[in-house]
Design a protein around this motif. Structure first.
Motif, PDB file in Angstrom:
ATOM      1  N   ILE A  18       0.877  -1.069   0.057  1.00  0.00           N
ATOM      2  CA  ILE A  18      -0.090  -0.103   0.067  1.00  0.00           C
ATOM      3  C   ILE A  18       0.974   1.140  -0.008  1.00  0.00           C
ATOM      4  O   ILE A  18       1.672   1.472   0.866  1.00  0.00           O
ATOM      5  CB  ILE A  18      -0.956  -0.017   1.113  1.00  0.00           C
ATOM      6  CG1 ILE A  18      -1.740  -1.110   1.110  1.00  0.00           C
ATOM      7  CG2 ILE A  18      -1.707   1.450   1.258  1.00  0.00           C
ATOM      8  CD1 ILE A  18      -2.779  -1.175   2.456  1.00  0.00           C
ATOM      9  N   LYS A  19       0.589   2.129  -1.109  1.00  0.00           N
ATOM     10  CA  LYS A  19       1.509   3.416  -1.107  1.00  0.00           C
ATOM     11  C   LYS A  19       0.596   4.497  -0.548  1.00  0.00           C
ATOM     12  O   LYS A  19      -0.260   4.727  -1.239  1.00  0.00           O
ATOM     13  CB  LYS A  19       1.677   3.549  -2.645  1.00  0.00           C
ATOM     14  CG  LYS A  19       2.520   2.662  -3.265  1.00  0.00           C
ATOM     15  CD  LYS A  19       4.215   2.852  -2.834  1.00  0.00           C
ATOM     16  CE  LYS A  19       4.883   1.457  -2.972  1.00  0.00           C
ATOM     17  NZ  LYS A  19       4.741   0.529  -2.021  1.00  0.00           N
ATOM     18  N   VAL A  20       1.397   5.131   0.589  1.00  0.00           N
ATOM     19  CA  VAL A  20       0.845   6.255   1.253  1.00  0.00           C
ATOM     20  C   VAL A  20       1.658   7.573   0.980  1.00  0.00           C
ATOM     21  O   VAL A  20       2.743   7.387   1.242  1.00  0.00           O
ATOM     22  CB  VAL A  20       0.568   6.233   2.658  1.00  0.00           C
ATOM     23  CG1 VAL A  20      -0.079   7.314   3.291  1.00  0.00           C
ATOM     24  CG2 VAL A  20      -0.302   4.762   2.848  1.00  0.00           C
ATOM     25  N   ASP A  21       1.053   8.597   0.413  1.00  0.00           N
ATOM     26  CA  ASP A  21       1.775   9.688   0.268  1.00  0.00           C
ATOM     27  C   ASP A  21       1.641  10.632   1.360  1.00  0.00           C
ATOM     28  O   ASP A  21       0.626  11.266   1.401  1.00  0.00           O
ATOM     29  CB  ASP A  21       1.344  10.392  -1.071  1.00  0.00           C
ATOM     30  CG  ASP A  21       2.202  11.558  -1.623  1.00  0.00           C
ATOM     31  OD1 ASP A  21       1.957  12.162  -2.490  1.00  0.00           O
ATOM     32  OD2 ASP A  21       3.359  11.666  -0.690  1.00  0.00           O
ATOM     33  N   TYR A  22       2.629  10.693   2.291  1.00  0.00           N
ATOM     34  CA  TYR A  22       2.449  11.722   3.369  1.00  0.00           C
ATOM     35  C   TYR A  22       3.271  13.002   3.243  1.00  0.00           C
ATOM     36  O   TYR A  22       4.592  13.062   2.572  1.00  0.00           O
ATOM     37  CB  TYR A  22       3.288  10.997   4.498  1.00  0.00           C
ATOM     38  CG  TYR A  22       2.560   9.572   5.183  1.00  0.00           C
ATOM     39  CD1 TYR A  22       3.264   8.531   4.975  1.00  0.00           C
ATOM     40  CD2 TYR A  22       1.511   9.764   5.935  1.00  0.00           C
ATOM     41  CE1 TYR A  22       2.679   7.324   5.256  1.00  0.00           C
ATOM     42  CE2 TYR A  22       0.990   8.434   6.411  1.00  0.00           C
ATOM     43  CZ  TYR A  22       1.574   7.359   6.125  1.00  0.00           C
ATOM     44  OH  TYR A  22       1.186   6.262   6.673  1.00  0.00           O
ATOM     45  N   GLU A  23       2.478  14.152   4.076  1.00  0.00           N
ATOM     46  CA  GLU A  23       3.456  15.360   3.721  1.00  0.00           C
ATOM     47  C   GLU A  23       3.818  15.488   5.481  1.00  0.00           C
ATOM     48  O   GLU A  23       3.005  15.741   6.243  1.00  0.00           O
ATOM     49  CB  GLU A  23       2.497  16.742   3.382  1.00  0.00           C
ATOM     50  CG  GLU A  23       3.495  17.847   3.312  1.00  0.00           C
ATOM     51  CD  GLU A  23       2.320  18.905   3.292  1.00  0.00           C
ATOM     52  OE1 GLU A  23       1.360  19.048   2.603  1.00  0.00           O
ATOM     53  OE2 GLU A  23       2.573  19.902   4.008  1.00  0.00           O
ATOM     54  N   VAL A  24       4.785  15.214   5.608  1.00  0.00           N
ATOM     55  CA  VAL A  24       5.453  15.399   6.875  1.00  0.00           C
ATOM     56  C   VAL A  24       5.455  16.460   7.493  1.00  0.00           C
ATOM     57  O   VAL A  24       6.163  17.573   7.243  1.00  0.00           O
ATOM     58  CB  VAL A  24       6.908  14.253   7.313  1.00  0.00           C
ATOM     59  CG1 VAL A  24       7.334  14.438   8.799  1.00  0.00           C
ATOM     60  CG2 VAL A  24       6.995  13.262   6.680  1.00  0.00           C
ATOM     61  N   LEU A  25       4.735  16.686   8.837  1.00  0.00           N
ATOM     62  CA  LEU A  25       4.745  17.845   9.475  1.00  0.00           C
ATOM     63  C   LEU A  25       5.499  17.957  10.971  1.00  0.00           C
ATOM     64  O   LEU A  25       5.733  16.862  11.349  1.00  0.00           O
ATOM     65  CB  LEU A  25       3.205  18.207   9.871  1.00  0.00           C
ATOM     66  CG  LEU A  25       2.425  18.192   8.503  1.00  0.00           C
ATOM     67  CD1 LEU A  25       0.891  18.158   9.074  1.00  0.00           C
ATOM     68  CD2 LEU A  25       2.529  19.563   7.675  1.00  0.00           C
ATOM     69  N   PRO A  26       5.795  18.982  11.322  1.00  0.00           N
ATOM     70  CA  PRO A  26       6.610  19.085  12.616  1.00  0.00           C
ATOM     71  C   PRO A  26       5.359  18.634  13.794  1.00  0.00           C
ATOM     72  O   PRO A  26       4.402  18.595  13.687  1.00  0.00           O
ATOM     73  CB  PRO A  26       6.781  20.570  12.916  1.00  0.00           C
ATOM     74  CG  PRO A  26       6.001  21.344  11.806  1.00  0.00           C
ATOM     75  CD  PRO A  26       5.797  20.259  10.703  1.00  0.00           C
ATOM     76  N   HIS A  27       6.088  17.852  14.749  1.00  0.00           N
ATOM     77  CA  HIS A  27       5.270  17.335  15.858  1.00  0.00           C
ATOM     78  C   HIS A  27       5.468  17.964  17.149  1.00  0.00           C
ATOM     79  O   HIS A  27       6.473  18.428  17.310  1.00  0.00           O
ATOM     80  CB  HIS A  27       5.365  15.894  15.876  1.00  0.00           C
ATOM     81  CG  HIS A  27       6.932  15.319  16.038  1.00  0.00           C
ATOM     82  ND1 HIS A  27       7.686  15.164  15.117  1.00  0.00           N
ATOM     83  CD2 HIS A  27       7.749  15.100  17.285  1.00  0.00           C
ATOM     84  CE1 HIS A  27       9.138  14.649  15.511  1.00  0.00           C
ATOM     85  NE2 HIS A  27       9.039  14.732  16.747  1.00  0.00           N
ATOM     86  N   VAL A  28       4.601  17.609  18.104  1.00  0.00           N
ATOM     87  CA  VAL A  28       4.912  18.264  19.341  1.00  0.00           C
ATOM     88  C   VAL A  28       4.456  16.977  20.472  1.00  0.00           C
ATOM     89  O   VAL A  28       3.155  16.182  20.126  1.00  0.00           O
ATOM     90  CB  VAL A  28       3.901  19.582  19.663  1.00  0.00           C
ATOM     91  CG1 VAL A  28       2.482  19.378  19.359  1.00  0.00           C
ATOM     92  CG2 VAL A  28       4.188  20.011  21.057  1.00  0.00           C
TER      93      VAL A  28
END
Lengths: 769, 286, 158
Positions: free
Chosen positions: A137-147
């Protein structure tokens, strides 16, 4: 050593208070009992979940085409298979959940909000095919900063989890979104005025880490959907009616279509009051037209099921020289995980509950962070807030030179005390508990080198709630008892005992089951320490209904008025002028005439149980600290707690001991460890360190009985209070053993050693952060 | 995934050498199966060596004992002579995991798993154990302290298997001990592990010593300076203080979920002292 | 590739099953033989809920491959009672209320039986350390330890 302390002279009971073998016991010691993963259906598929590797990311697209083409893959679901839900809060245990968040917890929609967040699920013919499919399964993520932590998440520049989160409970309402879901406040009197009267004021800040309920059985279910839309679910859960409701809502099905059976449950402690796999399994089963079994691995349990909050807690207490506490104030910042709903509100309400205070103010903030959504964990919110308050009370006792029990007795809540959260207490057993602590052999025992003793009080509200019990009189006079609150630790024994007491029959003549959602009226889940209280109340009512009906049937048979019939010692007897004119009839005799006097005899009770009463506890902990390594050993431990009335004392003691063990783990070694990358580093029992058998001593118990006047047998819920005092009791013991007070949990060896070394370097014992 | 269970070590070495994909030795499986389950490893071939007699036996040799690399911790404990003469090695192997783990785990696997925190390795290093290694090109020997180079990196070539450990003879009045620091009482991976072996002469003076430290560097260490602190002394307070300092100085630890740098260094010294005292007590009675 | 054919003895009965290389003995007991008494709590050997005996040795079945069971003799919780008669340990666990949810109980019973076979008179400390590999989250271990020691007393005829 196990003891009882009673407030009233003993009521004469035949069964209540004895220690019979539990009715489900033989199956549990032979491996016959069926838990969540022990069930299978013919032709079932294996379901597996694809989880986000990122703590915070926008999900731009999901391509399942390659996975769908893999031979053996029969169904795949993603966010497209679940309709979005509007905002609606519903109770889940003693917390609230919001359906808009539930659908997103079960399957991510716009964003992955924690590492482990489900983004897709597959059903395949075998485990290995399912795992292979997930990889395709291919997921296209736009990684964001986390807290990751509530204090960081409250900063104005913190990464934002939800664009539309406007803090509730603040006036005027903020104009910009933040990670603070709500602010709550509970207050009595005027704390500013109160503090002015104080001779001594102590202010401290505490930090705790999230901890997991640690149930040994991972989440598991089997779901099967028929072509006509009716569905069966077998699941390990604390509340199968809740599972039914959540699944019906998320899938858009009629509630009547779904029949949920609760398996035996291998531990829950609040963590199994929510759904994770069940809606997925149902959706996959509908698509594949086969049964689907889904079981979480231990790693998934840690990465993706709700722990309880970690928190930052500030406490300020003022007292007069003679020990009278004049004011108490606290600010609680609890992290909720990815969606709102930490137990900060019960945390606020319980913080100062053991004390009779004129001036008290507790403010709480519910803060979201990029971690799994928290779920209830045994007295949700209270262990954290009461740890902080009890620790300051302990410091106060040292500062004032007053014995810590005496200080608490001086300020103890009692019948008539108005609690900070509103109600006036009815009869409660805190003072009795404190006195029992004073009189206990543990409190008087000498201490050795490097050892210290700590004491702390604890409180939990306990709840009642919607409950149904059905009690059938069988043709031979035996009884079948159907309850609906899953048995997480001996409930069936207690229910049979209450029924046997009422009906005057042998315990062995009653067979209890936990019925499925189609076989019994609605039951709220097992939580809030409610099952013995509520199902017990309903059982007693159902038993009394049978007695009433038995009298009616006898009166029909004997052709005498109903008020000429009485029930005595398990038999229906003619009374008054008719005494002696007919042979008394036991339930077996009544059963034989049931058909010809009106039909089968069933005692039924469908209630909203009211009158749940709080349970107060007092714990004494002895700790020995190795001064060269900071390692703590609990050398002695006593739990003192008010049970109202202990129906089956062994299972009451068991709750006391189990809660204490969890609290000890919370105090010393348990914590979630996340890397800077937002990924969990200890998703297993190797490095998530719960107490093992060699870590603990025998745990002594003293059952105090101050009966709850609103339950037929005086029962109070007792399951949750035991986890509330241990952290403060252990922290106080560590203080007295080392001279150093810690304000952070867990008090793991590196922290304790550093504290000891720093104190030495600063020339003698001092409080340290 | 293929599974083979050869009868001889030469056959096992051949299978491992010939495999083009990832091939792993299966001894107790207490590390391998965990790594397979979490998909850290997906071997194409597992070679079960538990049918190989040479790897499963314990035999006297040259005054010492040769212990097959696939003897389990529980079996080591049940062996009458091993516990008496090398109590540190036996107790180290029996601290790995739990009773259930000790029923399967082997010292060969503990070493070749390549974790610097392995419990049995500092103890083996302390007694001067030498590993017999069999590969497709024949046999050779390596001192245990030379086998682990870095986490998961061994000084073995493709197809080589650790067949056995020779625990060499020591003079009378010798013994060893192993201690580790863990936050609970059982079940944890060592935050620091220390093995000490020492020999005494008639006057109670230490004539020989070796000190192994685990979990404080990228590989388990043989700490010469720590041994030198003991040799020629009566293991008195002054010697122990030097030992502590030497142990601390040898550490190059990391901060991880099990301990901080500062903590590991502190505790390494504490453990070295405590372990030496136990070894001393045992050596006196030996 | 073709599955392995395994012939083994479980609780005294000769059994056979087919399995893939990567299936553990725990998987095989539960899925192929329908013996669900051994439980999967962690799959990493840290909780002991899968405890069984192999050739009289206490092990975690999640750390043994199914194919390794060939030719061995396995004992699980299902074989502990003698017909209708519960083993003293099983009885004592019930008498002492040494179980609440019961998920860890099969593992504890198998492990305790192995302890008493080796050491019929264990001290409290010996019991706790032997059982350290069996996690319980419900009981705090107190009643479990009492039950084991009481069973030991009965079994010694003391």
């Amino acid at each position: 050593m196990q003891e009882r302390v009673k407030k009233e002279p003993e009521r004469e009971f035949r069964v209540i208070g004895t220690r019979p073998l539990r009715p489900d016991g033989a199956d549990k010691v032979t491996g016959r009992a069926k838990f969540g993963a022990d069930f299978k259906m013919a032709g079932q598929l294996v379901g597996k979940v694809l989880r986000s590797p990122h703590a915070h990311a926008r999900i731009k697209s999901i391509d399942v085409s390659k996975a769908a083409a893999l031979p053996g893959v029969k169904a795949i679901v993603t966010r497209d298979d679940f309709k979005d839900q509007g905002s609606e809060f519903v109770p889940a245990g003693e917390m609230l959940v919001n359906y808009r968040d539930v659908v997103r917890t079960v399957m991510a929609r716009e964003k992955a909000l924690f590492e482990g967040h489900p983004v897709a699920a597959v059903a395949a013919t075998s485990e290995s095919v399912a795992r292979e499919a997930l990889k395709l399964i291919k997921v296209d993520y736009e990684v964001l900063p986390h807290v990751m932590d509530p204090v960081d998440a409250m900063r104005p520049d913190a990464p934002l989890l939800h664009d539309d989160m406007i803090t509730a409970g603040v006036t005027p309402a903020p104009t910009k979104p933040s990670n603070v879901a709500k602010r709550v406040e509970f207050a009595l009197g005027d704390v500013e005025k109160g503090f002015k009267d104080a001779d001594v004021i102590i202010e401290r800040e505490f930090n705790t880490k999230p901890v997991h309920q640690g149930y040994i059985e991972p989440h598991a279910c089997v779901a099967s959907v028929s072509e006509d839309g009716s569905a069966e679910v077998w699941v390990t859960t604390q509340g199968h009616w809740i599972v039914r409701a959540h699944c019906a809502r998320l899938l858009g099905w009629d509630i009547s279509k779904i029949r949920v059976t609760a398996s035996e449950i291998g531990g829950g402690f609040g963590g199994k009051t929510v759904v994770y796999l069940e809606p997925l399994a149902l959706a996959l089963s509908k698509k594949s037209r086969k049964a689907v079994k889904m079981v979480m691995s231990r790693e998934e349990v840690f990465r993706a099921s709700g722990p309880t909050s970690g928190a930052n807690v500030w406490v300020k207490i003022g007292a007069k020289k003679n020990g009278k506490i004049v004011a108490g104030e606290a600010i609680l910042k609890y992290q909720a995980g990815a969606f709102q709903g930490s137990p900060v509100q019960p945390g606020c309400m319980s913080a100062f509950a053991p004390y009779d205070l004129e001036h008290v103010k507790v403010v709480g903030y519910d803060v979201v962070t990029n971690r799994p959504k928290v779920a209830a964990y045994r007295a949700p919110g209270a262990p954290i807030s009461e740890y902080a308050v009890e620790s300051v009370v302990d410091e106060l006792s040292e500062r004032l030179g007053i014995d810590p029990i005496e200080l608490r007795l001086k300020n103890a809540a009692k019948e008539g005390t108005k609690a900070a959260y509103g109600p006036k207490f009815g009869p409660i057993g805190l003072i009795e508990g404190l006195k029992a602590a004073q009189d206990s052999p543990h409190w008087k025992a000498p201490l050795g080198k490097n050892q210290g003793r700590g004491i702390a009080a604890g409180f939990w509200f306990n709840i009642g709630g919607e409950t149904t019990v059905s009690l059938q009189l069988n043709e031979d006079g035996t009884l079948s008892l159907m309850a609906g609150t899953p048995d997480i630790g001996g409930l069936r024994a207690s229910l049979c005992m209450m029924a046997a007491e009422e009906l005057g029959v042998d315990l062995g003549k009653i067979r209890p089951i936990i019925a499925d959602t189609s076989s019994l009226g609605y039951n709220f889940l097992t939580g809030g320490s409610r099952s013995t209280f509520s199902s017990g109340m309903a059982t007693v009512e159902a038993a009394r209904a049978i007695i009433k009906e038995a009298c009616v049937r006898a009166s029909k048979l004997w052709e005498i008025p109903i008020d000429a019939v009485t029930w005595e010692d398990g038999k229906v007897k003619p009374a008054g002028d008719n005494a002696g004119k007919h042979q008394p009839m036991d339930l077996g005799d009544i059963a034989k005439i049931a058909g010809k006097t009106g039909g089968p005899i069933i005692g039924y009770s469908a209630i909203t149980a009211h009158g749940a009463a709080p349970s107060f506890g007092v714990h004494i902990a002895d700790a020995e600290i190795d001064p060269e390594t900071g390692k703590a050993t609990i050398t002695r431990y006593t739990v003192i707690q008010d049970a109202g009335r202990a129906i089956h004392p062994s299972y009451v003691e068991g709750q006391y001991q189990g809660g204490a063990a969890q609290g000890i783990g919370w105090a010393l070694n348990e914590e979630y460890i996340y890397g800077d990358d937002g990924k969990l580093q200890n998703p297993g029992f190797l490095d998530y360190r719960i107490p093992v058998a060699s870590d603990l001593p025998m745990i002594d118990t003293i059952i105090v009985e101050v009966p709850n006047p609103r339950h037929p047998y005086g029962v109070r819920g007792i399951g949750e209070t035991p986890i509330v005092p241990p952290m403060a009791a252990v922290a106080a013991a560590v203080k007295r053993a080392t001279g150093v007070r810690f304000f952070e949990l867990p008090m793991s060896p590196p922290k304790v050693l550093k504290g000891i070394k720093d104190a030495k370097a600063n020339g003698g014992a001092k409080a340290t952060a | 995934m293929r599974y083979e269970a050869p009868d001889t070590i030469e056959a096992a070495a051949k299978l491992l050498a010939a495999e083009s994909g990832d091939a792993r030795v299966l001894a107790g499986g207490t590390d391998l199966l965990v790594q397979m389950r979490s998909e850290i490893l997906t071997p194409a071939l597992v070679v079960d060596i538990k049918k190989i007699a040479e790897m499963r036996q314990v035999k006297e040799e040259a005054g010492g004992v040769r212990v097959g690399a696939a003897v389990t911790g529980a079996e080591l404990k049940e062996h009458p002579r091993l516990s008496k003469v090398w109590p540190g090695v036996v107790e180290a192997a029996n601290l790995i995991g739990s009773t259930q783990i000790q029923g399967r785990a082997t010292m060969g696997g503990n070493l070749c798993n390549g974790s610097p925190a392995a419990d049995s390795v500092p103890a083996l290093i302390a007694v001067g154990a030498v590993a017999a290694i069999v590969g497709p090109n024949g046999r050779r020997e390596l001192k245990v302290e030379d086998i682990m180079l870095a986490p998961r990196k061994l000084a073995l070539t493709k197809g080589e298997i650790v067949a056995s450990f020779l625990l060499p003879a020591r003079p009378p009045k010798s013994s060893d001990a192993y201690l580790r620091f863990i936050p609970r009482t059982e079940m944890d991976i060592a935050v620091v592990g220390c093995g000490v072996s020492l020999s005494l002469d008639g006057s109670g003076t230490c004539t020989a010593a070796r000190v192994g430290l685990g979990a404080v560097a990228a590989r388990p260490l043989l700490v010469d300076a720590a041994a030198k602190a003991l040799i020629g002394t009566k293991v008195d307070e002054a010697a122990l203080a030097k030992l502590e300092a030497a142990a601390r100085a040898a550490c190059k630890p990391i901060d991880d979920k099990r301990g901080t740098i500062e903590f590991r260094i502190d505790v390494a010294g504490v453990l070295a002292r405590r372990t030496a005292l136990i070894a001393l007590e045992r050596a006196r009675k030996a | 590739m073709a599955k392995h054919h395994v012939a083994t003895t479980v609780n005294g009965d000769a059994v056979e099953f087919l399995c893939e290389t990567e299936q553990t003995l725990l998987d095989c007991l539960r899925e192929e033989l329908d013996l669900t008494g051994a439980k999967e709590g962690c799959s990493s050997g840290d909780c002991g809920a899968c405890s069984v005996m192999i050739d009289n040795r206490l092990v975690c079945s999640c750390l043994v491959l199914g194919v390794e069971a060939n030719g061995k003799s396995i004992e699980t919780i299902e074989g502990m009672a003698d017909g209708e008669e519960l083993h003293p340990l099983q009885r004592k666990f019930l008498e002492h209320a040494a179980l609440q949810c019961g998920i860890c109980t099969p593992g504890f019973l198998v492990a305790s039986k192995a302890l008493l076979a080796k050491n019929p008179n264990p001290s409290e400390t010996e019991v706790r350390y032997w059982l350290a590999g069996n996690l319980c989250r419900c009981t705090g271990y107190d009643k479990i330890v009492r039950a084991v020691m009481d069973a030991a007393t009965e079994m010694r005829g003391a």
